[in-house]
Motif scaffolding. Structure first.
Motif, PDB file in Angstrom:
ATOM      1  N   LEU A 209       7.840  19.154  17.936  1.00 47.65           N
ATOM      2  CA  LEU A 209       6.857  18.889  16.890  1.00 47.65           C
ATOM      3  C   LEU A 209       7.110  17.547  16.212  1.00 47.65           C
ATOM      4  CD1 LEU A 209       6.771  22.446  15.279  1.00 47.65           C
ATOM      5  CD2 LEU A 209       4.959  21.389  16.631  1.00 47.65           C
ATOM      6  N   LEU A 218       2.681  21.840  21.961  1.00 42.03           N
ATOM      7  CA  LEU A 218       3.050  22.034  20.560  1.00 42.03           C
ATOM      8  C   LEU A 218       2.541  23.368  20.004  1.00 42.03           C
ATOM      9  CD1 LEU A 218       2.623  18.448  19.088  1.00 42.03           C
ATOM     10  CD2 LEU A 218       4.596  19.503  20.214  1.00 42.03           C
ATOM     11  N   LEU A 222       5.116  26.006  17.958  1.00 38.20           N
ATOM     12  CA  LEU A 222       4.942  26.666  16.660  1.00 38.20           C
ATOM     13  C   LEU A 222       5.088  28.182  16.793  1.00 38.20           C
ATOM     14  CD1 LEU A 222       2.035  24.624  15.044  1.00 38.20           C
ATOM     15  CD2 LEU A 222       4.274  25.084  14.009  1.00 38.20           C
TER      16      LEU A 222
END
Length: 271
Positions: A209, A218, A222
Motif C-alpha cells: 500500500l 492493493l 487491505l
C-alpha cells in the motif's frame, strides 16, 4: 616425467618427425573464412545467421565486425546487434554486459534510447517467470532484482527520451512491473497469513500500500490487513482498515464473500 627420445633415432629422422608434426598441426588450424570480407558483408552474414537461429555464429561475426569497423557507426551497430542476438539466444547476462559497455563507450549515441529499451527488455523477460508463476504457484520468495532493474532502464528511457519510438511500450511495461511488484508483496503477505504469521502479513501488505499506487493487488492487501487484525484480536484496527477498504473499494467481492472471483484473463496479461 619428461619425454625421453629413443637412442635409436638419428638426427635426420628426428627432424623429419618434427616437420611432420608441424605440418599436421598447421593442417588442423582453422581458417578464418571472413578474411577479405567487407564490413557490409560481415554485417549481412551476421544478420542472416541470427535470423536462421545460429546465435553463437552470429555473435562471432558481430564481434569480428566490431574490430574491423572500429570507430565507425557500423561498429556501434554491431555492438547493439550483438546484444540483441545474445538476448535472442537466451544469454541475458552477456547481453546486459554488452549493453553496459555500449552505453559506457557511447554515452551520446543516437541509439542510446534503443540500448536502454533493450536493457529493460532483457531484464523484463528474465523476470517473466516470476510474474507468470505468481498467479499459479504457491511460492514464498522470489528475487525482484531483475524487475527493478528493468523498471529503472525503462524509466530512464521515458524520462530522457519521451519522444522515442520505444517509450510507449516502455511505459506500458513499467505499469506491468509496478503491478507485478505489488502482487509480489501481497503474495508474500498471503503466505504469512496462511501460516499464522499475522504481524508479518500486515507488514508486507502495508508495504504494498505504501510503495505502489493503483495496483490491482492493493484490494487484497487491505483485505489481508483486515483479516490479520481480526485474527490478532484487534477489533479497532480491524474496523479502521475495513472503513478504508469500503471507501476505496465499495463493491469489493472480498468484503461480500471473502474471495474475489477470477476474471477471464489474469491481471498481468497486458499483451
Amino acid at each position: 616425467m619428461p619425454l625421453k627420445l629413443s637412442r635409436g633415432l638419428s638426427a635426420p629422422s628426428l627432424a623429419a618427425i618434427a616437420l611432420a608434426v608441424l605440418l599436421q598441426a598447421c593442417s588442423t588450424t582453422p581458417v578464418d573464412e571472413t578474411i577479405g570480407w567487407s564490413p557490409n558483408r560481415l554485417y549481412t552474414e551476421a544478420v542472416d545467421e541470427r535470423d536462421a537461429g545460429n546465435f553463437e555464429r552470429a555473435v562471432t561475426l558481430f564481434e569480428k565486425l566490431e574490430g574491423r569497423a572500429a570507430g565507425t557507426p557500423l561498429a556501434q551497430q554491431a555492438q547493439l546487434d550483438k546484444a540483441f542476438t545474445q538476448y535472442r539466444g537466451d544469454q541475458p547476462a552477456q547481453a546486459l554486459a554488452t549493453l553496459d559497455r555500449f552505453m559506457r563507450l557511447h554515452p551520446a549515441s543516437p541509439a542510446l534510447d534503443y540500448a536502454l529499451y533493450l536493457k529493460g527488455l532483457v531484464n523484463f523477460n528474465d523476470n517473466l517467470g516470476l510474474f507468470g508463476a505468481l498467479a499459479r504457484q504457491d511460492l514464498s520468495e522470489r528475487d525482484q532484482k531483475a524487475a527493478k532493474e528493468s523498471f529503472e532502464a525503462f524509466r530512464e528511457l521515458s524520462t530522457r527520451f519521451p519522444e522515442s519510438r520505444y517509450t510507449p511500450d516502455a511505459v506500458a511495461r513499467m505499469r506491468y512491473i509496478v503491478n507485478s511488484l505489488a502482487q509480489y508483496e501481497v503474495h508474500v503477505a498471503r503466505y504469512y497469513f496462511t501460516r499464522g504469521a499475522y504481524v508479518a502479513a500486515i507488514n508486507r501488505a502495508q508495504s504494498a500500500l505504501t510503495d505502489y499506487t493503483d495496483a490491482p493487488a492493493l484490494e487484497e492487501a487491505l483485505f489481508l490487513i483486515i483479516r490479520s487484525y481480526d485474527a490478532l484480536g484487534l477489533p479497532q484496527l480491524r474496523d479502521d482498515a475495513e472503513r478504508v477498504m469500503r471507501a476505496s473499494y465499495p463493491d469489493s467481492e472480498y468484503l461480500s464473500g471473502g474471495v474475489k472471483k477470477k476474471s477471464g484473463d489474469p491481471w498481468w496479461k497486458v499483451w
